[in-house]
Motif scaffolding. Structure first.
Motif, mmCIF file in Angstrom:
data_model
loop_
_atom_site.group_PDB
_atom_site.id
_atom_site.type_symbol
_atom_site.label_atom_id
_atom_site.label_comp_id
_atom_site.label_asym_id
_atom_site.label_seq_id
_atom_site.Cartn_x
_atom_site.Cartn_y
_atom_site.Cartn_z
ATOM 1 N N ARG A 231 14.758 -59.615 65.641
ATOM 2 C CA ARG A 231 13.867 -58.541 65.219
ATOM 3 C C ARG A 231 12.444 -59.076 65.116
ATOM 4 N NH1 ARG A 231 13.109 -58.991 59.073
ATOM 5 N NH2 ARG A 231 12.532 -56.799 59.262
ATOM 6 N N ARG A 232 11.501 -58.129 65.247
ATOM 7 C CA ARG A 232 10.093 -58.465 65.121
ATOM 8 C C ARG A 232 9.764 -58.656 63.643
ATOM 9 N NH1 ARG A 232 5.920 -57.385 68.562
ATOM 10 N NH2 ARG A 232 7.486 -58.082 70.069
ATOM 11 N N VAL A 233 9.100 -59.769 63.325
ATOM 12 C CA VAL A 233 8.670 -60.005 61.946
ATOM 13 C C VAL A 233 7.602 -58.978 61.607
ATOM 14 C CG1 VAL A 233 7.634 -61.642 60.340
ATOM 15 C CG2 VAL A 233 9.178 -62.458 62.139
ATOM 16 N N PRO A 234 7.807 -58.155 60.583
ATOM 17 C CA PRO A 234 6.837 -57.095 60.275
ATOM 18 C C PRO A 234 5.415 -57.630 60.134
ATOM 19 C CG PRO A 234 8.819 -56.805 58.965
ATOM 20 C CD PRO A 234 8.970 -58.130 59.665
ATOM 21 N N GLY A 235 4.469 -56.925 60.786
ATOM 22 C CA GLY A 235 3.061 -57.292 60.700
ATOM 23 C C GLY A 235 2.644 -58.426 61.605
ATOM 24 N N THR A 236 3.555 -58.893 62.485
ATOM 25 C CA THR A 236 3.231 -60.009 63.376
ATOM 26 C C THR A 236 3.712 -59.692 64.788
ATOM 27 O OG1 THR A 236 5.295 -61.279 63.263
ATOM 28 C CG2 THR A 236 3.749 -61.511 61.406
ATOM 29 N N GLU A 237 3.414 -60.601 65.709
ATOM 30 C CA GLU A 237 3.927 -60.514 67.066
ATOM 31 C C GLU A 237 5.092 -61.479 67.269
ATOM 32 O OE1 GLU A 237 2.959 -58.360 69.509
ATOM 33 O OE2 GLU A 237 1.835 -57.442 67.869
ATOM 34 N N ALA A 238 5.558 -62.086 66.177
ATOM 35 C CA ALA A 238 6.623 -63.084 66.260
ATOM 36 C C ALA A 238 7.993 -62.436 66.149
ATOM 37 C CB ALA A 238 6.453 -64.128 65.153
ATOM 38 N N ASN A 239 8.995 -63.062 66.773
ATOM 39 C CA ASN A 239 10.385 -62.646 66.641
ATOM 40 C C ASN A 239 11.141 -63.651 65.791
ATOM 41 O OD1 ASN A 239 10.238 -60.342 68.339
ATOM 42 N ND2 ASN A 239 10.361 -61.656 70.141
ATOM 43 N N GLU A 240 12.111 -63.183 65.051
ATOM 44 C CA GLU A 240 13.000 -64.100 64.360
ATOM 45 C C GLU A 240 14.427 -63.853 64.815
ATOM 46 O OE1 GLU A 240 13.359 -63.774 60.132
ATOM 47 O OE2 GLU A 240 12.984 -61.616 60.110
ATOM 48 N N ASP A 270 19.698 -59.102 51.714
ATOM 49 C CA ASP A 270 18.385 -58.555 51.371
ATOM 50 C C ASP A 270 17.696 -57.857 52.531
ATOM 51 O OD1 ASP A 270 18.207 -61.010 52.712
ATOM 52 O OD2 ASP A 270 16.198 -61.389 51.929
ATOM 53 N N LEU A 271 18.370 -57.714 53.667
ATOM 54 C CA LEU A 271 17.741 -57.110 54.840
ATOM 55 C C LEU A 271 17.882 -55.592 54.804
ATOM 56 C CD1 LEU A 271 19.051 -59.565 57.561
ATOM 57 C CD2 LEU A 271 16.645 -59.250 56.954
ATOM 58 N N ASP A 272 16.781 -54.900 55.046
ATOM 59 C CA ASP A 272 16.801 -53.448 55.206
ATOM 60 C C ASP A 272 16.178 -53.160 56.568
ATOM 61 O OD1 ASP A 272 16.590 -50.713 55.185
ATOM 62 O OD2 ASP A 272 15.886 -50.589 53.124
ATOM 63 N N LEU A 273 17.033 -52.950 57.570
ATOM 64 C CA LEU A 273 16.572 -52.820 58.954
ATOM 65 C C LEU A 273 16.626 -51.388 59.465
ATOM 66 C CD1 LEU A 273 18.461 -55.929 60.411
ATOM 67 C CD2 LEU A 273 16.077 -55.817 59.672
ATOM 68 N N TYR A 274 16.944 -50.439 58.606
ATOM 69 C CA TYR A 274 17.072 -49.049 59.056
ATOM 70 C C TYR A 274 15.802 -48.592 59.772
ATOM 71 C CZ TYR A 274 21.225 -48.607 56.114
ATOM 72 O OH TYR A 274 22.472 -48.757 55.547
ATOM 73 N N GLY A 275 15.999 -48.038 60.965
ATOM 74 C CA GLY A 275 14.878 -47.526 61.740
ATOM 75 C C GLY A 275 14.197 -48.562 62.602
ATOM 76 N N GLU A 276 14.552 -49.825 62.453
ATOM 77 C CA GLU A 276 13.922 -50.874 63.261
ATOM 78 C C GLU A 276 14.600 -50.966 64.622
ATOM 79 O OE1 GLU A 276 13.108 -54.783 61.941
ATOM 80 O OE2 GLU A 276 12.586 -54.172 59.892
ATOM 81 N N GLN A 277 13.797 -51.262 65.648
ATOM 82 C CA GLN A 277 14.340 -51.593 66.955
ATOM 83 C C GLN A 277 14.638 -53.082 66.984
ATOM 84 O OE1 GLN A 277 11.581 -50.180 69.950
ATOM 85 N NE2 GLN A 277 12.445 -48.136 69.895
ATOM 86 N N VAL A 278 15.876 -53.413 67.299
ATOM 87 C CA VAL A 278 16.300 -54.803 67.294
ATOM 88 C C VAL A 278 17.023 -55.101 68.603
ATOM 89 C CG1 VAL A 278 16.510 -54.850 64.780
ATOM 90 C CG2 VAL A 278 18.525 -54.315 66.189
ATOM 91 N N ALA A 279 17.201 -56.384 68.865
ATOM 92 C CA ALA A 279 18.040 -56.827 69.976
ATOM 93 C C ALA A 279 19.232 -57.576 69.394
ATOM 94 C CB ALA A 279 17.256 -57.729 70.922
ATOM 95 N N VAL A 280 20.367 -57.461 70.056
ATOM 96 C CA VAL A 280 21.562 -58.209 69.689
ATOM 97 C C VAL A 280 21.944 -59.068 70.888
ATOM 98 C CG1 VAL A 280 23.989 -58.081 69.050
ATOM 99 C CG2 VAL A 280 22.353 -56.455 68.062
ATOM 100 N N GLY A 332 14.473 -51.351 47.115
ATOM 101 C CA GLY A 332 14.178 -52.488 46.246
ATOM 102 C C GLY A 332 13.047 -53.317 46.767
ATOM 103 N N ALA A 333 12.481 -54.165 45.909
ATOM 104 C CA ALA A 333 11.314 -54.959 46.265
ATOM 105 C C ALA A 333 11.578 -55.889 47.414
ATOM 106 C CB ALA A 333 10.838 -55.755 45.037
ATOM 107 N N SER A 334 12.826 -56.330 47.548
ATOM 108 C CA SER A 334 13.147 -57.276 48.620
ATOM 109 C C SER A 334 13.781 -56.591 49.812
ATOM 110 C CB SER A 334 14.111 -58.350 48.084
ATOM 111 O OG SER A 334 15.317 -57.745 47.658
ATOM 112 N N ALA A 335 13.615 -55.275 49.884
ATOM 113 C CA ALA A 335 14.317 -54.530 50.928
ATOM 114 C C ALA A 335 13.774 -54.823 52.307
ATOM 115 C CB ALA A 335 14.243 -53.029 50.649
ATOM 116 N N ARG A 336 12.541 -55.204 52.458
ATOM 117 C CA ARG A 336 11.979 -55.533 53.762
ATOM 118 C C ARG A 336 11.703 -57.030 53.792
ATOM 119 N NH1 ARG A 336 12.591 -51.249 57.114
ATOM 120 N NH2 ARG A 336 10.863 -51.928 58.383
ATOM 121 N N CYS A 337 12.088 -57.665 54.891
ATOM 122 C CA CYS A 337 11.800 -59.092 54.970
ATOM 123 C C CYS A 337 11.621 -59.513 56.413
ATOM 124 C CB CYS A 337 12.924 -59.904 54.347
ATOM 125 S SG CYS A 337 14.396 -59.973 55.360
#
Length: 337
Positions: A231-240, A270-280, A332-337
């Motif tokens: 997934r794309r790290v929010p606010g960056t052009e990096a992938n994790e 702690d991951l909240d990925l709903y609505g995110e475009q991801v690769a598997v 929750g506060a840690s819902a996005r990471c």
């Protein structure tokens, strides 16, 4: 690599060494052809350009065939860029293209637009209306229009089978993602948007990112796989790349009917990925899909799946997470990471 989607975007420049193909999956045979284009262009001080088609011609001419692209266009272009190409022209494949004669196609795309000095193709290359043109046709047009033609011979795997997109599809249909990766020369991946599911996984200690509709790419056979959720790290052009145990199937344990891809990121609640475009990305098959005598038996096998997944991926072993610690969908506060 520059990407052109219209002839008006093609940049002026030196003559080019050009290759043409669908390049679905960009397997080892494709890489041999594209690599020859790049190497010959570099040696002559020319630019290297590929032409590919979107949508795939077979999906236009035989829409009921059920053929799925191994990867979406963006992944195809990523793999093509990795070869060192200077540019790729994505030709929108419609009636204006497939009604062109072989000569009309060559004049419009290879000569007038790309100023081809050489054209590099595989043995089975066909082009023009009703696939009337072949390598010999291309050579004759090259003599008339001042470009050379280089044919790259097919390569075969040690077992004697030609590298091909159909072989990749056969392997994925069998769940052999390791074999598919060997033919492709890279790991197979699919893409999709994370959706809400039945949320059974979180109550069992295995929260998952669920992909069900709009998945791009060929989904392997039902079963459990070791792989990565990308997934794309929010606010960056990096992938994790997050290590994941991936379940493909209809969830027969609970009477499911919809085929889904569910990725459990090892040790993460702690991951909240709903609505995110991801690769598997699929690395290896752990087992086939099964229905167990009890939920306890299922959980025991899933614990084993986590251990085997960690071993395949070379990461630390993780156990089930505490269901009360899962933050997805809670705000929750840690819902996005």
């Amino acid at each position: 690599m520059q990407i052109w989607t219209d002839l008006d975007q093609v940049a002026d420049g030196p003559r080019a060494v050009v290759t043409i193909g669908n390049f679905d999956g960009m397997h080892m045979g494709h890489k041999r052809v594209v690599g020859a284009c790049v190497e010959r262009a570099s040696r002559q001080g020319l630019r290297s350009v590929a032409c590919t088609f979107d949508p795939h011609p077979r999906k236009v001419h035989d829409p009921d065939s059920g053929m799925e692209l191994i990867n979406p266009l963006r992944d195809r272009l990523d793999a093509m860029a990795a070869t060192g190409l200077d540019a790729t022209l994505v030709i929108h494949y419609d009636q204006s293209v497939y009604t062109l004669s072989a000569e009309e196609f060559v004049r419009r795309y290879l000569v007038q637009a790309l100023h081809a000095a050489e054209v590099v193709v595989g043995e089975d290359f066909r082009f023009g209306r009703d696939s009337s043109g072949d390598v010999n046709t291309l050579r004759e047009l090259g003599r008339q229009l001042d470009f050379d033609v280089v044919m790259v011979t097919d390569i075969e795997a040690p077992e004697g089978r030609r590298w091909s997109s159909s072989w990749v599809r056969d392997l994925l249909a069998d769940g052999d993602v390791t074999g598919a990766a060997r033919v492709l020369g890279h790991l197979h991946r699919i893409r999709g948007t994370v959706e809400h599911g039945h949320k059974r996984g979180r109550t069992l200690g295995f929260p998952t990112a669920n992909l069900a509709t709009g998945i791009e790419g060929v989904i392997p056979a039902d079963g459990v796989y070791a792989g990565w959720l990308v997934r794309r790290v929010p606010g960056t052009e990096a992938n994790e790349f997050l290590p994941a145990a991936i379940s493909v199937g209809t969830n027969p344990q609970f009477g499911g009917t919809v085929r889904t891809v569910e990725a459990h990121v090892l040790g993460r609640s702690d991951l909240d990925l709903y609505g995110e475009q991801v690769a598997v990305t699929f690395v290896a098959r752990i087992r086939g899909m099964e229905k167990f005598d009890s939920v306890d038996a299922l959980l025991a096998r899933m614990d084993d799946d986590l251990r085997k997944t960690a071993a395949v991926l070379g990461v630390g072993v993780s156990s089930r997470v505490d269901p009360d610690s899962v933050t997805a969908g809670t705000g929750g506060a840690s819902a996005r990471c």
